[in-house]
Design a protein around this motif. Structure first.
Motif, PDB file in Angstrom:
ATOM      1  N   UNK A   4      44.828  44.352  31.126  1.00  0.00           N
ATOM      2  CA  UNK A   4      43.389  44.102  31.067  1.00  0.00           C
ATOM      3  C   UNK A   4      42.834  44.244  32.492  1.00  0.00           C
ATOM      4  N   UNK A   5      41.892  45.164  32.694  1.00  0.00           N
ATOM      5  CA  UNK A   5      41.363  45.398  34.041  1.00  0.00           C
ATOM      6  C   UNK A   5      40.819  44.139  34.716  1.00  0.00           C
ATOM      7  N   UNK A   6      40.193  43.273  33.955  1.00  0.00           N
ATOM      8  CA  UNK A   6      39.620  42.064  34.555  1.00  0.00           C
ATOM      9  C   UNK A   6      40.700  41.137  35.105  1.00  0.00           C
ATOM     10  N   UNK A   7      41.808  41.081  34.415  1.00  0.00           N
ATOM     11  CA  UNK A   7      42.909  40.235  34.894  1.00  0.00           C
ATOM     12  C   UNK A   7      43.542  40.819  36.160  1.00  0.00           C
ATOM     13  N   UNK A   8      43.647  42.126  36.170  1.00  0.00           N
ATOM     14  CA  UNK A   8      44.209  42.791  37.357  1.00  0.00           C
ATOM     15  C   UNK A   8      43.265  42.625  38.551  1.00  0.00           C
ATOM     16  N   UNK A   9      41.971  42.748  38.297  1.00  0.00           N
ATOM     17  CA  UNK A   9      40.989  42.573  39.370  1.00  0.00           C
ATOM     18  C   UNK A   9      41.105  41.192  40.005  1.00  0.00           C
ATOM     19  N   UNK A  68      41.940  48.348  41.332  1.00  0.00           N
ATOM     20  CA  UNK A  68      42.387  48.090  39.956  1.00  0.00           C
ATOM     21  C   UNK A  68      42.332  49.374  39.141  1.00  0.00           C
ATOM     22  N   UNK A  69      41.250  50.103  39.285  1.00  0.00           N
ATOM     23  CA  UNK A  69      41.107  51.371  38.565  1.00  0.00           C
ATOM     24  C   UNK A  69      42.212  52.346  38.958  1.00  0.00           C
TER      25      UNK A  69
END
Length: 381
Positions: free
Chosen positions: A197-202, A215-216
């Motif tokens: 999940x991108x938000x978690x990685x961010x 992150x992207x």
């Protein structure tokens, strides 16, 4: 009376006759004088004959008068010959362009040739051979100063090194080393990170800065690894640079330190130092890579990168290099750009410990411990 007169006249005539007879004498005298008059033509003839002599004498005198002029003309001829000598004077200065003749034709090697100005400005007209010798000597001496030089990112496999290198942009290796343990604990493989999940990685990458773009990139390169390379990090430059967020610098870090394939890592420290050392005047990373690579054997590229980067982080700083404490100051044409006083320079030496980014040490040399032995690598406790 008349007869007498006549007689007298006759007598007179008779007496005058001798006078008339004297005329022949006069004529004779005149004839004698005539030759004198005729001598005039002789004088004319002599004059005529003398005229050529006079003309010849005049010509000789004229020639004699012109002779100095001719000598002067001859004397001026050398001046005309000196004119080329003056024009040849610049030819003596012609060797000056040798700086550009030597420099341009130097950056040729097995790597892409850099432009002509790659080594256009060597210190004091340094030759190609002298430049190569000086550059290699700097590398040898740095190897003695930093025998433990290595990539300062923590990793256990090529995937972790690839991700960590992408995250190191615009931040310190120390900050990355503090962030990646949590990231790899949650997403240990490319498949895991590709599905994250991108938000978690961010949220995990926030401390590294530019966390959305990073992150992207890490999620994108993980997907590319899974889809194009079966979840494995490729060991070829042309494949690595196709991954999102991966350029030549990142690719060479991975190739040199994960696969043992030589490569030059041109980061900000590397760019700064090689320009200060006059190895090249280029500013483009790819051209710097080509120019510096031409100075060293390919087998030395990876270690060279570590030596230069370590020196840039500890001593040869961007704003205020510690010139007075630099072990290769005697080889640096830019010596004096920073602090040259040894005592003041020692205070500028920088060494980072875990949890203490940017800490400045008091010891005389940041790269040696109190016993004179190499200090532990950056990031050690």
């Amino acid at each position: 009376m008349g007869e007498q007169v006549s007689d007298g006249g006759r007598k007179t005539a008779k007496k005058a006759a001798p006078a008339t007879e004297a005329a022949p004498a006069e004529k004779a005298t005149a004839k004698k004088a005539a030759p004198a008059k005729k001598a005039a033509p002789a004088t004319k003839e002599a004059a005529k004959k003398a005229a050529p002599a006079k003309k010849a004498a005049a010509k000789k005198s004229a020639a004699g008068a012109k002779a100095p002029a001719a000598k002067k003309a001859v004397a001026k001829k050398p001046a005309a010959k000196k004119a080329p000598a003056k024009s040849s004077a610049p030819l003596k200065k012609a060797p000056a362009p040798k700086k550009q003749v030597v420099a341009p034709k130097k950056a040729t090697a097995s790597v892409p040739a850099a432009p002509a100005k790659t080594v256009a400005a060597h210190p004091q007209g340094e030759s190609r051979t002298a430049l190569v010798r000086r550059a290699r000597r700097i590398n040898r001496e740095l190897a003695e100063v930093y025998p433990y030089a290595h990539p300062e990112l923590d990793f256990e496999n090529p995937f972790q090194l690839l991700v960590a290198t992408v995250l190191s942009a615009q931040t310190t290796d120390l900050r990355v080393n503090q962030t990646t343990p949590a990231l790899f604990a949650k997403y240990p493989t490319p498949e895991d990170l590709a599905a994250a999940n991108p938000e978690e990685v961010e949220e995990i990458l926030r401390p590294t800065g530019f966390f959305r773009a990073k992150t992207k990139s890490v999620i994108g390169l993980s997907k590319a690894l899974v889809e194009q390379f079966g979840g494995e990090v490729p060991d070829r430059l042309e494949d690595l640079v196709k991954l999102p967020g991966v350029g030549r610098k990142t690719a060479f870090v991975v190739l040199g330190n994960a696969f043992g394939r030589p490569g030059i890592t041109v980061d900000t420290h590397f760019q700064r130092l090689v320009r200060r050392w006059k190895w090249t005047d280029e500013t483009d990373p790819d051209k710097i890579e080509a120019a510096v690579g031409a100075l060293f054997p390919k087998s030395e590229w990876t270690d060279l990168s570590h030596h230069v980067i370590w020196h840039g982080r500890r001593i040869c700083h961007a704003r205020k290099p510690a010139c007075g404490a630099c072990p290769i100051a005697h080889l640096c044409p830019s010596y004096g750009e920073g602090e040259t006083d040894p005592e003041k320079a020692k205070k500028l030496l920088k060494y980072e410990k875990a949890g203490q980014p940017g800490q400045r040490l008091k010891p005389p040399q940041a790269y040696l411990d109190a016993g004179g032995k190499p200090a532990p690598p950056l990031g050690a406790g």
